[in-house]
Scaffold this active site. Sequence first.
Site, mmCIF file in Angstrom:
data_model
loop_
_atom_site.group_PDB
_atom_site.id
_atom_site.type_symbol
_atom_site.label_atom_id
_atom_site.label_comp_id
_atom_site.label_asym_id
_atom_site.label_seq_id
_atom_site.Cartn_x
_atom_site.Cartn_y
_atom_site.Cartn_z
ATOM 1 C CD GLU A 1 -4.897 3.008 -2.315
ATOM 2 O OE1 GLU A 1 -5.930 4.033 -1.886
ATOM 3 O OE2 GLU A 1 -3.396 3.800 -2.837
ATOM 4 C CG ASP B 1 -1.440 1.131 1.070
ATOM 5 O OD1 ASP B 1 -1.713 2.031 0.787
ATOM 6 O OD2 ASP B 1 -2.210 1.136 2.826
#
Lengths: 622, 310
Positions: free
Chosen positions: A171, A8
């Site tokens: 995401e 991430d």
Amino acid sequence: MEPVLGIDLGTTNSVVAAVEGSSPQVIPNRAGYKLTPSVVAIAQNGRQLVGQMARRQAVTNPKNTIHAAKRLIGRKFSSKEVQRVRELVPYDLVAGEHDDVRILLGDQPLSVPEISAMVLGELKRDAEAHFGQAVSKAVITVPAYFNDAQRQATKDAGRIAGLDVLRIINEPTSAALAYLAGRTGETVGKLVVFDLGGGTFDVSILEVSSGVYRVVATGGDTFLGGEDFDQRIVEWLVFGFAKEHQIDLRKDRMAMQRLKDAAEKAKCDLSEGQESQINLPFIFSPPAADGTEASPQKPALHLMRSLSRAKLEDLTRDLVERALMITERTLSEAGLSPTKISDVLLVGGQTRMPKVQDAVRSLFNREPLRGAHPDEVVALGAGIQAQALVAETSQMLLLDVTPLSLGITVAGGYSAILIPKNTTVPTSATHIFTTVRDYQTSVKIMVLQGEGQRAEENELLGEFLLSGLRSAPRGEVDIDVTFSISADGIVSVQAKDRETGTEASITVTASSGLTSEELQRIIDEQRDQLLEQRQAVETRTKADELRSRMSDLEQIFPEVRGLIDGSEFGPDALTKAERTLQRGKAAAEGNDLAGILSATEAVESILSLFRGIVAKLAGSGP
Amino acid sequence: MSDMSGGAPDQPIDPTAVDLSPERQREIEDLLARTRSSDPREVLGVSATATVDEAKAAYFALAQRFHPDQFFRKRLGSFQAKVERIFTQLTRAFQEVLRNPDGPPPVASPAPAAAAPLPAWSPDDLPDLWEEAAPVAAEPQIGGRSRERFAKALQQQRFDLAVEALAALEVEEPHALDLPKMRLELKRRQDEVTAMIEYTKGTVAHQKREWNAAYKHFEKASALDPRNAVFVERAARALVFQGDLKEAKRLAERAVELKPDDPNCRTTLGRVFQLAGMERNAKREYEAALKLDPKQDFARSQMRKLWWKG
């Protein structure tokens, strides 16, 4: 088997995860933390710092500390977003050759992917330290609402960092994956992921059934996140200070960096408490009295203010409203009402703010779900997806959508959409176009991404010319234009003259501002740099070895001199040894590895000769 | 620009070297053949009456086995395009089922998946009239041609082509102000033709003295084209034969209302009145019919009957 990473790459913090055994785990960095600040710096001593180390020295070195590079990635220098960031950040931005953004770091203009690659490289090394083996494969997440250029630039960053980027995933989808992992077989209704991170806001609606995660619709704003909330506090502080002291703190980079840190801390405090004290002593120090100041000397000033939760909510009301508006719009695009949603998942650090939670609660009229670690779920999901991709068979399947419509510019300057937003990928679509002028023999295909009605309101992904059309009155030539988006999210466009069969096509990829040649050059440079670094380390070790051999020789030298000075081969051998020592000293100072090695060899042979002499003569002596 | 996707590892493309078992290859070929069907439910392998949920389950199950991700970085050779095509077609079929949960629309329209739902019209969509005309671009422009295709298809009553052209036009000129008008026009013309077909069927049934069937066809025709008095009149006539005078009266009156100067409508209404025993009204209608068309033999004969009776 080599572990595959889920990364991430956040605006403020980055997290790396991997599936270990059967469950995904966050991999702590070498300092032991799960979150690595997405900050890169060149310290005063010229050293490159990444993560916590870079962040810690930001206040004293604001100009060479790069944060929130994600807000710039894949954007054009002339875009209004970049121009806004330019006003806010203490580091300098310059335009690249293709209207891309370059960041000045230690006076070196670096592309944004290169900056992001430094963060990714750090995460890669952290993972390697954790696993004790090389890792090279990763899935990297991006905001769902990122356009193609931003995705490509992120992919480039991965490549520069030496990663094989298996896939770029969204995401919110990734968060849903992590949140629902292990609940296979269970049919969950429609799930909304409300992802308000450091820099971007995403909302996705998913439908999950027996391991298939199907995104129904997605929406967002790539310029709405925690950083904007911080900025509101900073502005409030700056404004208040200006009103009180008639001093504009915005000119002082160091002060601004301190304000930013204090604002973020106050914001976090206010997620728990009702009141936060902001205390910044010596925020303004008068310029050094060198007599040239025309204005009267001002005393050092401190900033002390108290911020209440209500005031913060007031300052950021429109930001929360914007996120809600986007959520409502996305729901209506999916043809759903809030009552049709069975669960709402909150992701991203900014969803810790009670006001945000209240707003979501009242929109959906239900208690939103929150994982224990809203900062980690995205990376965990990416880890799961990475594992699923490389696994021989997998029960888990992600069906994601294009967040933005794809089309071409048609006569009149309008955008003709071929693949509408929220279409499941991979996909393809063909449409017939024609010429607009009599005897026109070529057409220009301009590939657009976005929802704007006018062509210029959209992102231009690429353009190409189809020539060699039959010369005919306008409207008589049929041109097939085919768009495809591969499973990898790569957009390709083909145009074909139906009659003559002439065709032209492009694969839209190198739109990150770096051309493929540039990217290759950077990757090569990185490799060269690594080699150089490794060589420098080796040279230094060898030079140290040489020095230690020489000092051994110098130690033994007087003894040997005493023993053989009078002998017939004495003077000859001693001069030779002295010359070798001199040569060795010169070599040890230089960077020539070969010179150092040969000098070491020479010193060693004399040393062993001398040791032999000492052993022989001293032993047989009196 | 060149491809630097890094998607597939670089290797010489050898269509014969494929990391797929022969059974898997056959499975893919079979499914590919099936996805060529124009019936979305057939593509998904579900029955014609399958619900949306059943279609979704089938779509998910097939996606789980044939999505390109299930062949991630395998050497697929010529099968690469095949699996991508399969998935695109499965998705298209599923979307089609979502759009029309109750089966295919009245006119089989191979609407391209690109046909997006049109945004609601708002005053903001109006082009700014004061805006300067777009500068003539130096670049050779590309344009759509669906407007002409639409007009031509309408003219030839090729509604399948018209539907296709209209869907294409929505892509080319999504902000054209006359799109809603064109859509209505298409529907009207389509309905007109369908109504005529129903009318013909009704006439055939009427001749076979199948009054109920005839009534149903005329009723359908009238629903599709409510302004056409003939359909209403014929429906009323079928009801008269069936003996439903109450409904027949309502329809006959409606027919007269739609077309007061149509002698057939008057005659039919007159006949309804006559059978209902309202002879004065019947006479009035027959008279009106004869005035409009002296050759209304039935009206004339009935008038005579009534006259003798009265």
